[in-house]
Design a protein around this motif. Sequence first.
Motif, PDB file in Angstrom:
ATOM      1  N   TYR A 149      -7.161  11.006  18.509  1.00  0.00           N
ATOM      2  CA  TYR A 149      -8.305  10.873  17.602  1.00  0.00           C
ATOM      3  C   TYR A 149      -9.583  11.139  18.393  1.00  0.00           C
ATOM      4  CZ  TYR A 149      -4.756   7.856  15.389  1.00  0.00           C
ATOM      5  OH  TYR A 149      -3.607   7.335  14.861  1.00  0.00           O
TER       6      TYR A 149
ATOM      7  N   TYR B 127     -13.771  10.461  18.204  1.00  0.00           N
ATOM      8  CA  TYR B 127     -14.855   9.704  17.582  1.00  0.00           C
ATOM      9  C   TYR B 127     -16.172  10.075  18.241  1.00  0.00           C
ATOM     10  CZ  TYR B 127     -11.771   6.480  15.068  1.00  0.00           C
ATOM     11  OH  TYR B 127     -10.863   5.926  14.206  1.00  0.00           O
TER      12      TYR B 127
ATOM     13  N   GLN C  73     -20.046   8.478  18.817  1.00  0.00           N
ATOM     14  CA  GLN C  73     -20.865   7.269  18.711  1.00  0.00           C
ATOM     15  C   GLN C  73     -22.280   7.595  19.142  1.00  0.00           C
ATOM     16  OE1 GLN C  73     -19.890   3.923  21.283  1.00  0.00           O
ATOM     17  NE2 GLN C  73     -20.585   2.455  19.744  1.00  0.00           N
TER      18      GLN C  73
ATOM     19  N   GLN D  49     -25.071   3.107  17.341  1.00  0.00           N
ATOM     20  CA  GLN D  49     -24.267   3.319  16.128  1.00  0.00           C
ATOM     21  C   GLN D  49     -22.820   2.890  16.339  1.00  0.00           C
ATOM     22  OE1 GLN D  49     -25.735   4.590  13.238  1.00  0.00           O
ATOM     23  NE2 GLN D  49     -27.593   4.321  14.446  1.00  0.00           N
ATOM     24  N   ASP D  50     -22.112   2.753  15.228  1.00  0.00           N
ATOM     25  CA  ASP D  50     -20.676   2.510  15.335  1.00  0.00           C
ATOM     26  C   ASP D  50     -19.973   3.854  15.510  1.00  0.00           C
ATOM     27  OD1 ASP D  50     -19.537   2.975  12.109  1.00  0.00           O
ATOM     28  OD2 ASP D  50     -21.682   2.770  12.527  1.00  0.00           O
ATOM     29  N   PRO D  51     -18.787   3.842  16.070  1.00  0.00           N
ATOM     30  CA  PRO D  51     -18.039   5.095  16.243  1.00  0.00           C
ATOM     31  C   PRO D  51     -17.679   5.717  14.896  1.00  0.00           C
ATOM     32  CG  PRO D  51     -17.133   3.335  17.594  1.00  0.00           C
ATOM     33  CD  PRO D  51     -18.087   2.694  16.650  1.00  0.00           C
ATOM     34  N   GLN D  52     -17.917   7.013  14.786  1.00  0.00           N
ATOM     35  CA  GLN D  52     -17.600   7.748  13.571  1.00  0.00           C
ATOM     36  C   GLN D  52     -16.410   8.659  13.827  1.00  0.00           C
ATOM     37  OE1 GLN D  52     -19.232   7.514  10.442  1.00  0.00           O
ATOM     38  NE2 GLN D  52     -20.134   5.697  11.420  1.00  0.00           N
ATOM     39  N   PHE D  53     -15.428   8.580  12.960  1.00  0.00           N
ATOM     40  CA  PHE D  53     -14.223   9.372  13.111  1.00  0.00           C
ATOM     41  C   PHE D  53     -14.522  10.855  12.857  1.00  0.00           C
ATOM     42  CE2 PHE D  53      -9.948  10.628  13.042  1.00  0.00           C
ATOM     43  CZ  PHE D  53      -9.654  11.299  11.867  1.00  0.00           C
TER      44      PHE D  53
ATOM     45  N   LEU E  64     -22.035   9.607  22.584  1.00  0.00           N
ATOM     46  CA  LEU E  64     -20.845   9.281  23.376  1.00  0.00           C
ATOM     47  C   LEU E  64     -19.646   9.711  22.538  1.00  0.00           C
ATOM     48  CD1 LEU E  64     -20.216   7.921  26.066  1.00  0.00           C
ATOM     49  CD2 LEU E  64     -20.256   5.720  24.895  1.00  0.00           C
TER      50      LEU E  64
ATOM     51  N   PHE F 106     -15.679   9.672  22.063  1.00  0.00           N
ATOM     52  CA  PHE F 106     -14.486   8.962  22.478  1.00  0.00           C
ATOM     53  C   PHE F 106     -13.237   9.674  21.987  1.00  0.00           C
ATOM     54  CE2 PHE F 106     -16.153   5.298  24.412  1.00  0.00           C
ATOM     55  CZ  PHE F 106     -17.276   4.890  23.710  1.00  0.00           C
TER      56      PHE F 106
ATOM     57  N   PHE G 205      -8.485   3.584  23.551  1.00  0.00           N
ATOM     58  CA  PHE G 205      -9.647   4.434  23.743  1.00  0.00           C
ATOM     59  C   PHE G 205      -9.858   4.794  25.205  1.00  0.00           C
ATOM     60  CE2 PHE G 205     -11.880   4.749  19.694  1.00  0.00           C
ATOM     61  CZ  PHE G 205     -11.197   3.813  18.947  1.00  0.00           C
ATOM     62  N   GLY G 206     -10.387   6.011  25.416  1.00  0.00           N
ATOM     63  CA  GLY G 206     -10.855   6.402  26.731  1.00  0.00           C
ATOM     64  C   GLY G 206     -12.252   5.859  26.974  1.00  0.00           C
ATOM     65  N   GLU G 207     -12.777   6.138  28.149  1.00  0.00           N
ATOM     66  CA  GLU G 207     -14.098   5.639  28.520  1.00  0.00           C
ATOM     67  C   GLU G 207     -15.236   6.442  27.902  1.00  0.00           C
ATOM     68  OE1 GLU G 207     -12.938   2.383  29.910  1.00  0.00           O
ATOM     69  OE2 GLU G 207     -14.983   2.827  30.522  1.00  0.00           O
TER      70      GLU G 207
ATOM     71  N   ARG H  89     -20.207  11.308  27.725  1.00  0.00           N
ATOM     72  CA  ARG H  89     -21.576  11.247  27.230  1.00  0.00           C
ATOM     73  C   ARG H  89     -22.191  12.625  27.257  1.00  0.00           C
ATOM     74  NH1 ARG H  89     -25.025   7.698  25.734  1.00  0.00           N
ATOM     75  NH2 ARG H  89     -23.824   5.921  26.502  1.00  0.00           N
TER      76      ARG H  89
ATOM     77  N   ARG I  30     -19.251   1.897  28.081  1.00  0.00           N
ATOM     78  CA  ARG I  30     -17.808   1.859  28.309  1.00  0.00           C
ATOM     79  C   ARG I  30     -17.078   2.151  27.007  1.00  0.00           C
ATOM     80  NH1 ARG I  30     -16.285  -0.985  32.796  1.00  0.00           N
ATOM     81  NH2 ARG I  30     -14.309   0.106  32.478  1.00  0.00           N
ATOM     82  N   GLY I  31     -15.772   2.367  27.127  1.00  0.00           N
ATOM     83  CA  GLY I  31     -14.959   2.590  25.942  1.00  0.00           C
ATOM     84  C   GLY I  31     -14.695   1.289  25.202  1.00  0.00           C
ATOM     85  N   LEU I  32     -14.033   1.411  24.076  1.00  0.00           N
ATOM     86  CA  LEU I  32     -13.702   0.242  23.274  1.00  0.00           C
ATOM     87  C   LEU I  32     -12.391  -0.356  23.760  1.00  0.00           C
ATOM     88  CD1 LEU I  32     -15.135   2.473  21.200  1.00  0.00           C
ATOM     89  CD2 LEU I  32     -14.829   0.572  19.642  1.00  0.00           C
TER      90      LEU I  32
ATOM     91  N   PHE J  50     -16.798  -4.868  17.599  1.00  0.00           N
ATOM     92  CA  PHE J  50     -16.560  -4.076  16.398  1.00  0.00           C
ATOM     93  C   PHE J  50     -15.320  -4.576  15.679  1.00  0.00           C
ATOM     94  CE2 PHE J  50     -19.609  -0.698  16.638  1.00  0.00           C
ATOM     95  CZ  PHE J  50     -19.843  -0.478  17.984  1.00  0.00           C
TER      96      PHE J  50
ATOM     97  N   PHE K 128     -14.727   1.661  11.431  1.00  0.00           N
ATOM     98  CA  PHE K 128     -15.410   0.585  12.148  1.00  0.00           C
ATOM     99  C   PHE K 128     -16.561   0.006  11.336  1.00  0.00           C
ATOM    100  CE2 PHE K 128     -13.558   0.653  16.363  1.00  0.00           C
ATOM    101  CZ  PHE K 128     -12.993   1.909  16.443  1.00  0.00           C
ATOM    102  N   GLY K 129     -16.842  -1.262  11.604  1.00  0.00           N
ATOM    103  CA  GLY K 129     -18.077  -1.853  11.144  1.00  0.00           C
ATOM    104  C   GLY K 129     -19.219  -1.403  12.031  1.00  0.00           C
ATOM    105  N   LYS K 130     -20.414  -1.871  11.726  1.00  0.00           N
ATOM    106  CA  LYS K 130     -21.601  -1.438  12.466  1.00  0.00           C
ATOM    107  C   LYS K 130     -21.719  -2.098  13.826  1.00  0.00           C
ATOM    108  CE  LYS K 130     -23.250   1.379   9.408  1.00  0.00           C
ATOM    109  NZ  LYS K 130     -23.228   2.834   9.674  1.00  0.00           N
TER     110      LYS K 130
END
Lengths: 115, 116
Positions: free
Chosen positions: A33, A35, A37, A41-45, A88, A90, A106-108, A111, B42-44, B90, B106-108
């Motif tokens: 996947y 994403y 970010q 913001q939150d991560p967007q697919f 960023l 992901f 998830f990876g790191e 950026r 960092r990542g999640l 999140f 995800f949420g905000k």
Amino acid sequence: AAGVIQSPRHLIKEKRETATLKCYPIPRHDTVYWYQQGPGQDPQFLISFYEKMQSDKGSIPDRFSAQQFSDYHSELNMSSLELGDSALYFCASSPNRGPITGELFFGEGSRLTVL
Amino acid sequence: AQSVAQPEDQVNVAEGNPLTVKCTYSVSGNPYLFWYVQYPNRGLQFLLKYITGDNLVKGSYGFEAEFNKSQTSFHLKKPSALVSDSALYFCAVRVYSGGGADGLTFGKGTHLIIQP
């Protein structure tokens, strides 16, 4: 334990240039996947792949494309870069396409800064 | 379509006190719910998940979450907060549609700040 590897970790590009991000999933994970970010913001697919075929598509711009290769690694290609693409990125992997285990690993992140 | 709401942008808790980070969801089928934590740049990192079974789920670093179907909530909790818990949290939902590699929605995010 092996994790999701992303490269490069940092990338600086000019507007209208192209960029390629790479993702190496956890061994034996067949689903990848991507994403995005943005700052605060939150991560967007963006997009996902299962067994080397595109599986699901989210809010990926037409200027972006991606693929998954025979070794299961994936590349996200971004063209005609815009300032708003700075984010960023992901990559995540999971061992299957269904919710049997559920979580994504998830990876790191990579950026991307567009100047 | 599924969605997740985290009503608080920021939660402040004194070290040693219990903490709660709120999450509510909206899905058309059975929800699969997750909590992830993100440290700066960092990542999640996966904390815990609810798939089925016990409504109280225990996860990493002493965190737990309670699934409440009637209130469509999945709040994250910890009995005693540590300064090192300060991070961005999140909540996420995944719904199996039977086709496609379903990603997470995800949420905000909620900034958790633990004060010494």
